[in-house]
Design a protein around this motif. Structure first.
Motif, short mmCIF file in Angstrom:
data_model
loop_
_atom_site.label_atom_id
_atom_site.label_comp_id
_atom_site.label_asym_id
_atom_site.label_seq_id
_atom_site.Cartn_x
_atom_site.Cartn_y
_atom_site.Cartn_z
N LYS A 1 5.55 -14.31 -2.01
CA LYS A 1 4.91 -13.00 -1.95
C LYS A 1 3.48 -13.05 -1.40
CE LYS A 1 5.65 -11.76 -6.26
NZ LYS A 1 5.68 -10.93 -7.50
N ASN A 2 2.73 -14.09 -1.82
CA ASN A 2 1.33 -14.18 -1.39
C ASN A 2 1.22 -14.37 0.12
OD1 ASN A 2 0.43 -13.88 -4.01
ND2 ASN A 2 0.34 -16.08 -4.39
N ARG A 3 2.07 -15.24 0.66
CA ARG A 3 2.05 -15.47 2.11
C ARG A 3 2.39 -14.19 2.87
NH1 ARG A 3 6.64 -18.98 3.06
NH2 ARG A 3 7.81 -17.04 3.15
N THR A 4 3.44 -13.51 2.41
CA THR A 4 3.89 -12.30 3.10
C THR A 4 2.84 -11.20 3.04
OG1 THR A 4 6.15 -12.88 2.49
CG2 THR A 4 5.78 -10.65 3.27
N ALA A 5 2.26 -10.99 1.86
CA ALA A 5 1.24 -9.95 1.70
C ALA A 5 0.05 -10.22 2.62
CB ALA A 5 0.78 -9.89 0.25
N SER A 6 -0.36 -11.47 2.70
CA SER A 6 -1.49 -11.85 3.55
C SER A 6 -1.18 -11.61 5.03
CB SER A 6 -1.83 -13.33 3.31
OG SER A 6 -2.83 -13.76 4.19
N ASN A 7 0.02 -12.00 5.46
CA ASN A 7 0.41 -11.83 6.87
C ASN A 7 0.52 -10.36 7.25
OD1 ASN A 7 0.49 -14.57 7.17
ND2 ASN A 7 2.72 -14.75 7.13
N VAL A 8 1.12 -9.55 6.35
CA VAL A 8 1.28 -8.12 6.64
C VAL A 8 -0.09 -7.45 6.71
CG1 VAL A 8 2.14 -5.92 5.73
CG2 VAL A 8 3.62 -7.95 5.71
N LYS A 9 -0.95 -7.77 5.76
CA LYS A 9 -2.30 -7.18 5.76
C LYS A 9 -3.04 -7.56 7.04
CE LYS A 9 -6.56 -6.82 3.09
NZ LYS A 9 -7.35 -7.30 1.93
N ASN A 10 -2.91 -8.81 7.45
CA ASN A 10 -3.56 -9.30 8.67
C ASN A 10 -3.07 -8.54 9.90
OD1 ASN A 10 -5.10 -11.30 10.27
ND2 ASN A 10 -3.07 -11.96 10.94
N ALA A 11 -1.76 -8.27 9.95
CA ALA A 11 -1.18 -7.54 11.09
C ALA A 11 -1.75 -6.12 11.18
CB ALA A 11 0.34 -7.50 10.97
N PHE A 12 -1.89 -5.46 10.03
CA PHE A 12 -2.46 -4.11 10.01
C PHE A 12 -3.94 -4.15 10.42
CE2 PHE A 12 1.31 -2.86 7.71
CZ PHE A 12 1.40 -1.49 7.88
N THR A 13 -4.67 -5.10 9.84
CA THR A 13 -6.11 -5.18 10.09
C THR A 13 -6.42 -5.45 11.57
OG1 THR A 13 -6.47 -6.02 7.86
CG2 THR A 13 -8.25 -6.37 9.42
N LYS A 14 -5.66 -6.35 12.17
CA LYS A 14 -5.91 -6.70 13.57
C LYS A 14 -5.61 -5.54 14.51
CE LYS A 14 -6.06 -11.64 13.61
NZ LYS A 14 -5.62 -12.90 14.21
N GLY A 15 -4.81 -4.60 14.05
CA GLY A 15 -4.53 -3.41 14.85
C GLY A 15 -5.33 -2.21 14.40
N SER A 16 -6.43 -2.49 13.69
CA SER A 16 -7.34 -1.43 13.20
C SER A 16 -6.64 -0.44 12.29
CB SER A 16 -7.99 -0.68 14.37
OG SER A 16 -8.80 -1.55 15.12
N GLY A 17 -5.68 -0.95 11.52
CA GLY A 17 -5.01 -0.11 10.53
C GLY A 17 -5.25 -0.66 9.14
N ASN A 18 -4.54 -0.14 8.15
CA ASN A 18 -4.70 -0.65 6.80
C ASN A 18 -3.44 -0.42 5.97
OD1 ASN A 18 -5.97 2.21 6.89
ND2 ASN A 18 -5.43 1.94 4.74
N VAL A 19 -3.19 -1.37 5.07
CA VAL A 19 -2.06 -1.24 4.14
C VAL A 19 -2.44 -0.24 3.06
CG1 VAL A 19 -0.62 -2.46 2.47
CG2 VAL A 19 -1.30 -3.60 4.58
N GLY A 20 -1.51 0.66 2.73
CA GLY A 20 -1.77 1.66 1.69
C GLY A 20 -0.98 1.35 0.43
#
Length: 244
Positions: A107-126
């Protein structure tokens, strides 16, 4: 759905994924393992969930022996037990809605990767539920016109008689929509009628689309989608951005 040809997206994905078939097969392999464990065993005749994943595997040109090998492996002790489904929701550029469905053993790896993908595209996880209300969960079956010998009316009647909710014609394909709980039965009936499906899955269909015209916005959402696509833990990504 006019103007948002799912078939065009599938063709684009398949062309792109020819160089990354191993990654696609890895993701489907996980789905097969979980379907065997959670759906009721390795026999697709008694496991509708497994039947659906096998159909998805075939639509992605996964060889039969690879499918069989994954199912046999999953039927062994322990395989597939450690994966869990986690869904992330968030926002991309210009308020676009993005849903990410994952199957992970960390879970920790996945959460980090997903958050990173949103952040790099100037978005955010809600928060959970922040955008899913903007989508309808539906079974969706795509049939390429070049693979279909029936005319539109004949196919429409077959689809509706099989239990489909809706039928539409695109430039190069037909789209059949079902309620999620009717998807397996409708897909099976169409398969029995000899229909070749370019894609068949339960998906999330946006209620409205957000037009992205700014070049920076387009680059940002593409960056997010590419990073998510590269992540083995990510099974499906849904969004309401009109980027065609």
């Amino acid at each position: 759905m006019s103007g948002h040809s799912k078939f065009a997206n599938i063709k684009h994905k398949k062309e792109k994924n020819d160089a990354a078939k191993g990654k696609i097969f890895t993701k489907i392999g996980r789905e097969l393992a979980v379907a065997v464990k959670e759906g009721g065993g390795p026999d697709p005749n008694n496991n509708s969930r497994l039947r659906d994943v096998i159909a998805k595997a075939k639509a992605n040109n996964m060889p039969n022996d690879t499918i069989d090998r994954n199912i046999k492996k999953a039927a062994g002790e322990g395989s597939g037990d450690n994966y869990e489904h986690i869904t992330y929701e968030g926002y991309g550029p210009n308020g676009t809605a993005i849903i990410v469905k994952t199957l992970t053993d960390n879970k920790n790896r996945t959460a980090s990767n997903v958050k990173n993908a949103f952040t790099k595209g100037s978005g955010n996880v809600g928060t959970p539920g922040c955008v899913s209300f903007m989508f309808d969960e539906k079974g969706q079956i795509i049939v390429s016109k070049e693979d279909c010998e029936m005319d539109a009316d004949e196919l429409m009647m077959l689809a509706l008689d099989s239990g489909a909710e809706d039928f539409s014609e695109e430039e190069d394909s037909f789209e059949i929509v079902t309620a999620p709980e009717e998807f397996s039965e409708v897909r099976l009936k169409l398969e029995e009628a000899g229909l070749v499906m370019a894609d068949a899955e339960v998906t999330m269909i946006p209620q409205t689309w957000v037009d992205l015209e700014d070049e920076k916005d387009l680059q940002n959402i593409q960056k997010t989608l590419d990073l998510l696509d590269e992540d083995d833990d990510v099974q499906d990504v849904y969004h309401n951005a009109n980027i065609e």
